[in-house]
Design an enzyme around this catalytic site. Structure first.
Site, mmCIF file in Angstrom:
data_model
loop_
_atom_site.group_PDB
_atom_site.id
_atom_site.type_symbol
_atom_site.label_atom_id
_atom_site.label_comp_id
_atom_site.label_asym_id
_atom_site.label_seq_id
_atom_site.Cartn_x
_atom_site.Cartn_y
_atom_site.Cartn_z
ATOM 1 N N SER A 238 0.798 -1.055 -0.029
ATOM 2 C CA SER A 238 -0.074 -0.198 0.006
ATOM 3 C C SER A 238 0.953 1.339 -0.121
ATOM 4 O O SER A 238 2.136 1.051 -0.113
ATOM 5 C CB SER A 238 -0.895 -0.031 1.437
ATOM 6 O OG SER A 238 -0.336 0.336 2.235
ATOM 7 N N LYS A 239 0.341 2.454 0.189
ATOM 8 C CA LYS A 239 0.970 3.582 -0.218
ATOM 9 C C LYS A 239 2.128 3.582 1.066
ATOM 10 O O LYS A 239 2.911 4.520 0.619
ATOM 11 C CB LYS A 239 -0.037 4.837 0.101
ATOM 12 C CG LYS A 239 -0.959 4.946 -1.282
ATOM 13 C CD LYS A 239 -1.843 6.178 -1.178
ATOM 14 C CE LYS A 239 -2.838 6.060 -2.387
ATOM 15 N NZ LYS A 239 -3.831 6.747 -2.177
ATOM 16 N N ARG A 240 1.725 3.204 2.065
ATOM 17 C CA ARG A 240 2.901 3.409 3.103
ATOM 18 C C ARG A 240 3.974 2.754 2.829
ATOM 19 O O ARG A 240 5.086 2.906 3.385
ATOM 20 C CB ARG A 240 2.326 3.251 4.628
ATOM 21 C CG ARG A 240 2.019 1.862 4.827
ATOM 22 C CD ARG A 240 1.013 1.637 6.038
ATOM 23 N NE ARG A 240 0.579 0.291 5.900
ATOM 24 C CZ ARG A 240 1.194 -0.693 6.330
ATOM 25 N NH1 ARG A 240 2.610 -0.615 6.843
ATOM 26 N NH2 ARG A 240 0.754 -1.809 6.240
ATOM 27 N N HIS A 241 4.033 1.929 1.859
ATOM 28 C CA HIS A 241 5.378 1.170 1.459
ATOM 29 C C HIS A 241 6.184 2.015 0.611
ATOM 30 O O HIS A 241 7.348 1.540 0.049
ATOM 31 C CB HIS A 241 4.972 -0.190 0.877
ATOM 32 C CG HIS A 241 4.484 -1.196 1.862
ATOM 33 N ND1 HIS A 241 3.365 -1.486 2.014
ATOM 34 C CD2 HIS A 241 4.937 -1.559 3.246
ATOM 35 C CE1 HIS A 241 3.049 -2.382 2.909
ATOM 36 N NE2 HIS A 241 4.127 -2.547 3.648
ATOM 37 N N GLY A 242 5.890 2.962 0.124
ATOM 38 C CA GLY A 242 6.894 3.914 -0.700
ATOM 39 C C GLY A 242 5.735 4.438 -1.959
ATOM 40 O O GLY A 242 4.731 4.685 -1.651
#
Ligand code: GLU
Length: 464
Positions: A238-242
């Protein structure tokens, strides 16, 4: 085997992400490997969430990645007549029925089921009421209550669902809009799709879709559900991974070939080979080597691959790209022989184009300030006369070439009481402001005599 027809069918409800790109790539590779047809279909029936902006982003991303499509883009929003035709067909065959249950009541039943920790399902109130079509009536599928729906998944093997687990899903909503499961089946039938390759989050939809194919008497395609992509913490990517979208990777200075190579290895392998040209990917790609386990998104590997492709790409191709990244950090330059030389010095050292632009900065701007600790260590009173000698001899150099400059440094070092490393680091700081850079003599050749002299003078003044 007849030439396959695959499709990529994104919903334009968000920026195009890595998972979507990987699905598109596998469909594209499958079609190219077997000389089939790759179709692009935009699933935009969710009018509230679909946006033109996202569709444009999908098309631009596919183009950037070089995943060309042979047919389409078709848009579901332009195919409503076709869905209507098949809806009537299902109704006439007795495989679908109209339902006038008010949405509030259905929602209340759903909430009650959730509160009891049960799977929400339609209670079948209208199943035998023989309602005709009419306003505020949805069309539901008459799902068989018994039996098992199964298929042989090309990546996951045999999968089966009890029909009793499935409920009478809505095919066409009361406002006339077809639902995903219905539209996708109608499209896949009418577009003659032979292989449905998609993320395994769609596995629970497949038995519902198969039952609709069967009710229409249509031939089933082959299904291949590809495993999820997880973040390094093994949570769903998801977005929090990059970077959230494919175009963000372009903006960060990744090359499309690196991205395609990287995406291919998310779930597919060919022995222990890591680097593949596009031709090799097409030649080697089959579904047999798509794994069953989820794959992990590893940004370090992407960076390593990008470094590889930066080294392999001809400087002439990189220079115009680098020019744009330089402009973004305020450096305006033309694509010239000089820029090509600059690119060549940085190719072995950069991981992204943005990184390359930052490393190229000293070619265009005087290095100020110097790296502080290094300046204290290398720009000393003892080195100042050596820099002085270098400056004087450079002024008399017969030809401003890397070889001549190299020879001059060897001589200066011999005549001095300093080690070459000390001399080189002092000059490197003078020219680049840093202790790591491309080869000193090639840098000097590119900077040219006046600029080198100017920077040496400034550095001598800083020696203390
Ligand atoms: N539109 C669906 C999605 O974005 C894909 C449907 C499919 O491949 O069957 O997930």
């Amino acid at each position: 085997m007849a030439a396959p027809r695959t499709r990529f069918s994104p919903s334009p409800t968000g920026y195009f992400h890595i998972g979507g790109a990987r699905t598109a790539l596998f469909n594209w590779l499958y079609a190219r490997h077997y000389q089939g047809t790759f179709i692009l279909r935009i699933e935009d029936t969710d009018m509230e969430r679909s946006q033109k902006l996202y569709e444009d982003d999908i098309l631009a991303s596919l183009q950037w990645l070089g995943l060309d499509w042979d047919e389409g883009p078709y848009r579901q929003s332009q195919r409503l007549d076709t869905y209507e035709f098949y809806a009537r067909e299902l109704f006439n065959r007795g495989a679908a029925y109209y339902c006038d249950c008010p949405p509030e009541v259905l929602e209340q039943q759903r909430q009650e089921a959730l509160a009891k920790k049960e799977k929400p399902r339609y209670n079948g109130r209208c199943r035998e009421r023989r309602l005709a079509s009419g306003p505020d009536r949805a069309l539901r599928f008459r799902c068989p209550r018994q039996g098992v729906t199964h298929w042989h998944d090309l990546t996951k093997g045999p999968i089966a669902f009890d029909n009793a687990e499935l409920d009478d899903l809505v095919l066409v909503r009361a406002d006339g809009v077809p639902t995903y499961n219905f539209a996708v089946v109608v499209d896949d039938i009418t577009m003659n799709i032979s292989h449905v390759i998609r993320g395994d989050d769609h596995v629970p939809n497949t038995p519902r879709q198969i039952l609709i194919y069967e009710a229409l008497g249509a031939t089933l395609p082959q299904f291949a559900h590809i495993p999820m992509i997880l973040g390094p913490d093994r949570a769903k990517l998801s977005k929090r991974h990059g970077a959230p979208s494919v175009m963000d990777y372009k903006k960060m200075g990744y090359l499309p070939d690196a991205m395609v190579n990287f995406l291919a290895r998310l779930g597919w392998s060919h022995g222990d080979q890591e680097i593949f040209s596009r031709e090799e990917l097409i030649r080697f790609f089959t579904l047999e080597h798509v794994g069953k386990a989820a794959s992990i998104f590893d940004t370090e590997k992407l960076s390593w691959l990008n470094g590889h492709y930066l080294r392999e790409t001809p400087a002439g191709k990189l220079a115009p790209l680098l020019r744009e990244f330089l402009a973004q950090i305020g450096i305006q330059t033309e694509v010239s022989e000089r820029l090509l030389k600059i690119v060549r010095t940085l190719q072995p050292r950069a991981h992204t184009l943005a990184d390359m632009a930052e490393q190229a900065r000293f070619y265009f701007q005087s290095p100020r300030p110097y790296e502080e600790k290094a300046a204290a260590k290398f720009l000393t009173p003892a080195i100042k006369p050596v820099l002085q000698t270098i400056s004087q001899r450079l002024a008399q150099l017969p030809a401003w070439t890397e070889t001549e400059i190299n020879a001059l440094f060897q001589e200066v070092q011999k005549d001095s009481d300093r080690k070459m490393k000390e001399i080189a680091q002092a000059v490197r700081l003078a020219l680049t402001g840093r202790t790591a850079s491309p080869g000193l003599y090639e840098i000097m050749e590119i900077l040219g005599p006046e600029e080198v002299q100017r920077r040496l003078q400034t550095a001598m003044e800083a020696c203390r």
